[in-house]
Design a protein around this motif. Structure first.
Motif, short mmCIF file in Angstrom:
data_model
loop_
_atom_site.label_atom_id
_atom_site.label_comp_id
_atom_site.label_asym_id
_atom_site.label_seq_id
_atom_site.Cartn_x
_atom_site.Cartn_y
_atom_site.Cartn_z
N HIS A 150 37.27 48.84 31.14
CA HIS A 150 36.91 50.22 30.86
C HIS A 150 37.54 51.11 31.92
O HIS A 150 37.49 50.81 33.11
N VAL A 151 38.13 52.22 31.49
CA VAL A 151 38.88 53.10 32.38
C VAL A 151 38.03 54.31 32.76
O VAL A 151 37.22 54.80 31.97
N SER A 152 38.22 54.76 33.98
CA SER A 152 37.58 55.98 34.44
C SER A 152 38.54 56.71 35.37
O SER A 152 39.50 56.12 35.87
N SER A 153 38.31 57.99 35.56
CA SER A 153 39.11 58.77 36.50
C SER A 153 38.18 59.32 37.57
O SER A 153 37.19 60.00 37.25
N THR A 154 38.45 59.02 38.81
CA THR A 154 37.57 59.41 39.90
C THR A 154 38.36 59.57 41.18
O THR A 154 39.49 59.05 41.30
N LEU A 187 41.02 54.15 37.31
CA LEU A 187 40.44 52.85 37.65
C LEU A 187 40.10 52.11 36.36
O LEU A 187 39.49 52.69 35.46
N VAL A 188 40.48 50.85 36.29
CA VAL A 188 40.10 50.00 35.15
C VAL A 188 39.40 48.78 35.71
O VAL A 188 39.97 48.03 36.50
N GLU A 231 44.18 50.23 39.78
CA GLU A 231 43.82 51.37 40.63
C GLU A 231 45.10 52.15 40.87
O GLU A 231 45.97 51.73 41.62
N SER A 232 45.22 53.29 40.18
CA SER A 232 46.48 54.03 40.20
C SER A 232 46.20 55.51 40.42
O SER A 232 45.51 56.15 39.62
#
Length: 717
Positions: free
Chosen positions: A26-30, A41-42, A53-54
């Motif tokens: 599951h991907v998130s942006s933080t 982040l996945v 982590e990109s």
């Protein structure tokens, strides 16, 4: 983590320009403190580990493709992709990326991917901006358009600008309308220009352009443009092939229109890449990487959609296993599953496991048992490919099925015996299919992949099953081709008739069987030992030392070398009693002074005995064969054996003289005791024979009758 909108697969592009699956999560942006910025982040859905982590860099070019893909490059030759389960999740992350970079989310690319040197070069050329001013889409301007498209291919920034211009003005559809006009007018010059234009647009390598070009409305006109290669005297007829020759076969009607459209599109795009477009040069090999990715992700989507349609797969299996299914229909079903399994290789490991478990639960193995026994070579070949996918996925699953099969009176119906029969009856002169099947059998009987920690009985149970029900089928050709050479010999005779099969195909088959038996000697110590003793197998194998095919003689020698390499005194006594060194030594003497592989392999066998100081074999060789071997002086092997023998004899003499008062009676007693001991050990190894000796030729003959055209493997006996 249950939000499916953010569920993604992470892919990286490898050196071969193929996408490797790195996992699902599951991907998130933080904000990440360590990276000093908003990052993607996945986390893996299986264990929560970090898959990606990109940091969203302001200068990185992100591309949105096919509504559910985001692709970008983090460094030279390191491309990444996120494949979203749902379009909504892709849109959310895309908006976040565009927000960080200050871009309009309506765009499908956030940056022009240019390097500094090229940017500086174009800053010095104010006329650069005019390179993307597209000429009017008219017949008179086709040559100018073709020159423009061709000229930008060497420059990444100009490719990007041209791609944006083509998209913003709806230019592609206008060009394809001109194609229809040119073809109606038979305007060859215009058609040749359109070929260069369409080929150049494909080399722009832009997914957004592919979405337009490969849509149902446009793809056949794209194929039409690519028929008019200026280098050809007459245009190709690709559209005729795709519409008339290539038939879309639905083994079961597909009701999902989206799935049907995706299958048609994938086939046609694959045809464009593999057949129509010329092989790219070294300088063009990266121009079509996005096309490869387009096909890859289409295949992933097709497999996923089919797998989720439980009714479809259930109906396919019902027809495959139904005895009333007509022959042609069954062939189509098998070919469907072959292609389905091939497509499944694009799935990530977790989904691929679920895919094959689904097939197993639906009954793929019983179905294969039926179709692998059919006469149709194409059906058998397709079934073999499917079987190879299953064995590669889980040898234990196949073994479990085999051992659960009801034990029929005729062992030939067992799946493994069907596989062995197909290997034996391969009509290919080079035995290509037999080699593939032998590899699968080797995987199935390899103890290394048997699950000892979780199922300690798997190895014992399966090997017992294999040697009881299958080994006699595997060795049938070997025993049949050597039977006449020993059956008329007096009991205890060491004389072996030099007649052996000279047919090349038979020799190849026997070599394959010997390779598998040699593997068994190395890995199945107990079971193969009993089998060799009960069938006097080594004596039969050594008949092949007389073959005119050196490779077969070497296979026979390798089999004996593996046995001796175990340094098992039980085997050693068996060799001594049967005087089984005689055919090996005869082959060495018959080879004369020729310095070849056979000579070296035989010398190495005796050198091993000398170096490892195998006393019983050394004594037997010196006592019985030293006179024949003594003239061989170009190696010191045989003199070394004689020295070892004499040293051991001296030690025995000293020991006897020290401890014995009456040596002769003791020698008699010792000989009696040794003979009794040998008889006891021999009795311990006797097991109930699964098949009588006379059954082997009969079984083998039955297999030979199944070969097309009456081709027999027994020749020149």
């Amino acid at each position: 983590m249950s939000d499916t909108r953010r569920r993604v697969k992470v892919y990286t592009l490898n050196e071969d320009r193929q996408w490797d699956d790195r996992g699902t999560g599951h991907v998130s942006s933080t904000f990440v403190e360590r990276l000093k910025g908003i990052s993607l982040l996945v986390r893996a859905e299986s264990d929560g580990s970090l898959l990606l982590e990109s940091k969203i860099s302001p200068n990185t070019a992100y591309q949105k493709q096919q509504d559910t893909l985001i692709v970008w490059s983090e460094a030279e030759n390191y491309d990444l992709a996120l494949s979203f389960q749902e379009k909504a999740g892709c849109d959310e992350i895309w908006e976040k990326i565009c927000q960080v970079q200050g871009k309009d989310p309506a765009l499908e690319i956030t940056q022009d991917p240019i390097d500094e040197s090229e940017e500086e070069r174009f800053e010095e050329m104010p006329e650069t901006s005019h390179l993307v001013d597209l000429p009017p889409c008219e017949l008179a301007k086709l040559e100018e358009i073709a020159d423009l498209v061709t000229s930008v291919l060497s420059s990444p920034i100009r490719r990007e600008k041209l791609a944006l211009a083509l998209m913003s003005e709806g230019y592609i559809k206008k060009l394809l309308e001109l194609f229809q006009v040119c073809e109606d007018l038979d305007n060859r010059e215009g058609l040749h220009h359109l070929y260069e234009i369409v080929r150049g647009v494909l080399f722009l390598n832009k997914a957004a352009l592919f979405e337009v070009m490969f849509s149902d409305d446009c793809i056949m006109d794209v194929v039409g443009c690519l028929e008019y290669d200026p280098a050809l005297v007459q245009p190709k007829r690709h559209r005729e092939f795709l519409t008339k020759t290539a038939k879309f076969k639905e083994v079961i009607p597909i009701t999902d229109s989206e799935l049907r459209q995706k299958i048609h599109q994938t086939y046609r795009v694959q045809y464009i890449q593999d057949i129509i477009l010329p092989t790219p040069s070294v300088f063009e090999e990266n121009f079509l990487s996005t096309l490869t990715s387009f096909i890859f992700f289409n295949k992933v989507e097709i497999v996923s959609m089919l797998q989720e349609d439980e009714k479809f797969l259930t109906e396919v299996f019902a027809q495959l296993t139904d005895e009333a299914t007509e022959y042609g229909k069954r062939r189509e079903l098998v070919n469907f599953f072959k292609e389905f399994c091939a497509f499944s290789q694009t799935l990530q490991p977790q989904n691929r496991d679920a895919f094959f478990k689904t097939l197993a639960n639906l009954g793929i193995l019983p179905a294969l048992e039926i179709v692998m026994g059919m006469d149709d070579l194409q059906v058998r070949a397709a079934a073999t490919d499917i079987f190879s996918y299953l064995v590669e996925f889980s040898p234990s699953m196949v073994r479990e099925f085999v051992m659960q099969e009801p034990q029929q009176t005729d062992d030939d119906v067992l799946l493994i015996n069907v596989v062995i029969k197909q290997m034996i009856c391969d009509t290919d002169p080079e035995l290509g299919g037999a080699v593939q099947l032998m590899g699968l059998l080797r995987t199935l009987i390899d103890p290394e992949n048997m699950l000892a920690p979780t199922n300690k009985t798997e190895k014992t149970e399966f090997l017992s099953f294999f040697y009881k029900y299958c080994m006699h089928v595997l060795t049938a050709p070997l025993l049949a081709n050597t039977a006449d050479n020993v059956k008329d010999s007096p009991e205890g005779s060491t004389k072996i008739n030099p007649v052996c099969p000279d047919n090349f195909q038979t020799a190849q088959l026997l070599a394959l069987i010997l390779e598998l038996l040699t593997f068994c000697v190395e890995h199945h110590t107990y079971h193969i030992k009993n089998y060799i003793m009960n069938k006097d197998l080594l004596r039969r194998v050594l008949v092949l030392m007389n073959s005119k095919h050196t490779f077969l003689a070497l296979c026979a020698l390798r089999f004996m070398r593996r046995i001796i390499g175990l340094k098992d005194e039980f085997y050693n006594r068996y060799i001594i009693r049967g005087d089984l060194f005689e055919p090996v030594i005869n082959a060495l003497l018959d080879n004369g002074t020729r310095y070849n592989l056979l000579n070296s392999a035989i010398i190495e066998l005796f050198e091993f005995i000398r170096v490892e100081d195998i006393k019983s074999l050394t004594a037997h060789i010196v006592d019985n064969f030293y006179k024949a071997l003594e003239p061989i002086e170009y190696v010191q092997t045989f003199k070394g054996l004689k020295t070892k023998y004499e040293q051991e004899k001296d030690r025995q003499t000293q020991r006897h003289s020290r401890y014995r008062r009456d040596s002769r009676p003791m020698e008699d007693d010792e000989e009696t005791w040794l003979n009794e001991d040998d008889e006891e050990e021999e009795g311990e190894t006797l097991v109930e024979k699964s098949k009588s000796e006379e059954d082997f030729p009969e079984s083998y003959e039955k297999y030979m009758e199944a070969k097309k055209g009456g081709v027999a493997l027994i020749h020149d006996l």
